[in-house]
Design an enzyme around this catalytic site. Structure first.
Site, PDB file in Angstrom:
ATOM      1  N   GLU A 150       0.817  -1.211   0.000  1.00  0.00           N
ATOM      2  CA  GLU A 150       0.000   0.000   0.000  1.00  0.00           C
ATOM      3  C   GLU A 150       0.850   1.260   0.000  1.00  0.00           C
ATOM      4  O   GLU A 150       1.998   1.252   0.438  1.00  0.00           O
ATOM      5  CB  GLU A 150      -0.894   0.015   1.239  1.00  0.00           C
ATOM      6  CG  GLU A 150      -1.958  -1.051   1.192  1.00  0.00           C
ATOM      7  CD  GLU A 150      -2.866  -1.030   2.404  1.00  0.00           C
ATOM      8  OE1 GLU A 150      -2.683  -0.142   3.264  1.00  0.00           O
ATOM      9  OE2 GLU A 150      -3.738  -1.888   2.483  1.00  0.00           O
ATOM     10  N   CYS A 175       3.508   8.336   0.755  1.00  0.00           N
ATOM     11  CA  CYS A 175       3.987   7.387   1.756  1.00  0.00           C
ATOM     12  C   CYS A 175       4.300   6.074   1.039  1.00  0.00           C
ATOM     13  O   CYS A 175       3.456   5.528   0.335  1.00  0.00           O
ATOM     14  CB  CYS A 175       2.922   7.194   2.827  1.00  0.00           C
ATOM     15  SG  CYS A 175       3.448   6.092   4.127  1.00  0.00           S
ATOM     16  N   CYS A 226       5.681  -6.859   7.833  1.00  0.00           N
ATOM     17  CA  CYS A 226       6.704  -6.272   8.695  1.00  0.00           C
ATOM     18  C   CYS A 226       6.929  -7.196   9.890  1.00  0.00           C
ATOM     19  O   CYS A 226       5.986  -7.767  10.424  1.00  0.00           O
ATOM     20  CB  CYS A 226       6.260  -4.895   9.183  1.00  0.00           C
ATOM     21  SG  CYS A 226       7.508  -4.070  10.204  1.00  0.00           S
ATOM     22  N   CYS A 239       4.704  -3.946  16.029  1.00  0.00           N
ATOM     23  CA  CYS A 239       4.231  -2.870  16.912  1.00  0.00           C
ATOM     24  C   CYS A 239       2.750  -3.106  17.235  1.00  0.00           C
ATOM     25  O   CYS A 239       1.950  -3.394  16.329  1.00  0.00           O
ATOM     26  CB  CYS A 239       4.414  -1.517  16.236  1.00  0.00           C
ATOM     27  SG  CYS A 239       6.124  -1.173  15.774  1.00  0.00           S
ATOM     28  N   CYS A 255      -0.141  -1.300  15.318  1.00  0.00           N
ATOM     29  CA  CYS A 255      -0.098  -1.309  13.853  1.00  0.00           C
ATOM     30  C   CYS A 255      -0.667  -2.611  13.310  1.00  0.00           C
ATOM     31  O   CYS A 255      -0.224  -3.689  13.695  1.00  0.00           O
ATOM     32  CB  CYS A 255       1.347  -1.127  13.406  1.00  0.00           C
ATOM     33  SG  CYS A 255       1.588  -1.390  11.649  1.00  0.00           S
ATOM     34  N   CYS A 291      -0.706   1.336   8.589  1.00  0.00           N
ATOM     35  CA  CYS A 291       0.380   1.845   9.421  1.00  0.00           C
ATOM     36  C   CYS A 291       0.168   3.330   9.689  1.00  0.00           C
ATOM     37  O   CYS A 291       1.094   4.115   9.725  1.00  0.00           O
ATOM     38  CB  CYS A 291       1.733   1.621   8.746  1.00  0.00           C
ATOM     39  SG  CYS A 291       3.097   1.664   9.899  1.00  0.00           S
TER      40      CYS A 291
HETATM   41  S1  SF4 Z   1       4.486   0.583  12.777  1.00  0.00           S
HETATM   42 FE1  SF4 Z   1       3.878  -1.281  11.640  1.00  0.00          FE
HETATM   43  S2  SF4 Z   1       4.967  -1.239   9.671  1.00  0.00           S
HETATM   44 FE2  SF4 Z   1       5.901   0.302  11.041  1.00  0.00          FE
HETATM   45  S3  SF4 Z   1       7.628  -0.821  12.038  1.00  0.00           S
HETATM   46 FE3  SF4 Z   1       5.863  -1.065  13.417  1.00  0.00          FE
HETATM   47  S4  SF4 Z   1       4.856  -2.981  12.756  1.00  0.00           S
HETATM   48 FE4  SF4 Z   1       6.266  -2.351  11.109  1.00  0.00          FE
END
Ligand code: SF4
Length: 355
Positions: A104, A118, A125, A129, A132, A347
């Site tokens: 995306e 972006c 990933c 996090c 996210c 994100c």
């Molecule tokens: S915010 Fe989401 S995409 Fe960004 S580093 Fe953390 S898990 Fe990965």
């Protein structure tokens, strides 16, 4: 195959010029085609600056050279599968990769004609996090430099105006895909490339301290840096961002000081507020203590909730009280409102930083 220089097409062994820097294209044209130095730079300018994606249309190159290019090189493209516009002017783009994976991007208009793209750097990933959605499914693979470059080309074709800024804040942790990201940054910022100012290309990291230091020491990786901090104690950050268990806050701050010393640049600190988790006055005090002496600006972001999210959005009064404490003590701090909420921009907590 994916590395910092080339993306190979296995069938024909032609090099994808979008996976090379302008200097890399010039070197390739010299080494693989026997052209004089500088001829490949002309190709790079046609490709990156003028966005000419067909060798036959590079009519100012002589025909034998164009034929050579067709035999030895290719120019890959990226398809946009879906577009969804938000009421606030942002537009989410879904790109389809050759292997069927999707990534995306988001176009974010700003004041004064600014248009920020972006960009994603990985499929999925690994950072996990807690705030996210991308992190939920883990990492599938890195993107090649050409796949990152191609997001800019594809987005520019559908954008209403010229893309002025690029943020590597989409899917993925950019510094985990360092060499491809470095090639992209060079293609984006080289004067024979896309021609963006280094200040207008921002890499956003969740806090990979050694990679921040590597970037600081790497004179060929010249972009702005944003770091997603989001907590003032290791106990809380461990919960929000698992990367903290490997590189705790003190280690991260040490890396940021190194970055500041080596580059003389200001770091952007992203701090997403989660109600009752990291938004207290005590957090503000600890944050200032942590950032003391670091050339930085702080983006205070409101958590953009999603179904099943483990956190809540604080009310605006709390957000501004937090920000005001920072301002009162001389920090540069801005409250950013998340954009693209109604299109579920991926994100999206960090993306608010660019508007
Ligand atoms: S915010 Fe989401 S995409 Fe960004 S580093 Fe953390 S898990 Fe990965």
């Amino acid at each position: 195959m994916q590395n910092d220089l080339v993306t190979m097409n296995d069938d024909k062994m032609r090099r994808d010029l979008k996976g090379l820097t302008p200097k890399g294209i010039d070197r390739f044209c010299t080494e693989a085609m026997g052209q004089k130095p500088g001829q490949g730079t002309r190709v790079a300018v046609r490709l990156f600056r003028k966005k000419v994606e067909d060798f036959d249309l590079m009519t100012d190159l002589n025909r034998p050279f164009r034929e050579q290019l067709k035999r030895h090189a290719l120019i890959s493209r990226l398809m946009i599968d879906q577009r969804s516009a938000s009421g606030d002017g942002t537009e989410k783009l879904l790109y389809r990769l050759d292997d069927g994976n999707t990534i995306e991007g988001v176009l974010i208009p700003g004041p004064g004609g600014r248009l920020t793209l972006c960009v994603s750097t990985q499929v999925g990933c690994a950072s996990g996090c807690a705030f996210c959605r991308t992190g939920e499914s883990g990492l599938t693979r890195n993107l090649s430099a050409a796949e990152i470059v191609n997001q800019v080309f594809a987005a520019q074709k559908v954008a209403a105006s010229l893309i002025t800024n690029i943020v590597l804040m989409g899917t993925g942790e950019p510094l985990s895909n360092y060499e491809a990201v470095k090639t992209f940054v060079q293609a984006a910022t080289d004067r024979h490339g896309m021609g963006f100012s280094n200040r207008k290309v921002t890499i956003s990291t969740c806090g990979l301290a050694p990679m921040i230091e590597k970037m600081a020491d790497d004179t060929e990786m010249d972009a702005s840096l944003a770091v997603s901090l989001n907590a003032t104690t290791d106990a809380v950050r461990d919960q929000i961002m698992p990367v903290n268990k490997t590189y705790p806050i003190a280690r991260l701050i040490q890396a940021l000081h190194h970055y500041g010393r080596k580059t003389n640049k200001t770091v952007t600190i992203e701090y997403v507020l989660f109600r009752g988790v990291n938004d207290s006055d005590e957090d503000a005090v600890r944050l200032m203590e942590l950032l003391k002496g670091l050339p930085c600006m702080i983006n205070v972001l409101m958590f953009n909730s999603f179904p099943g999210a483990p956190f809540e959005r604080p009310d605006e009064e709390r957000v501004y009280a937090f920000r005001n404490m920072l301002l009162k003590h001389g920090f540069v701090a801005v409250v950013r409102n998340s954009r693209g909420k109604d299109i579920n921009a991926a994100c999206g907590q960090l993306r608010a930083a660019v508007t």
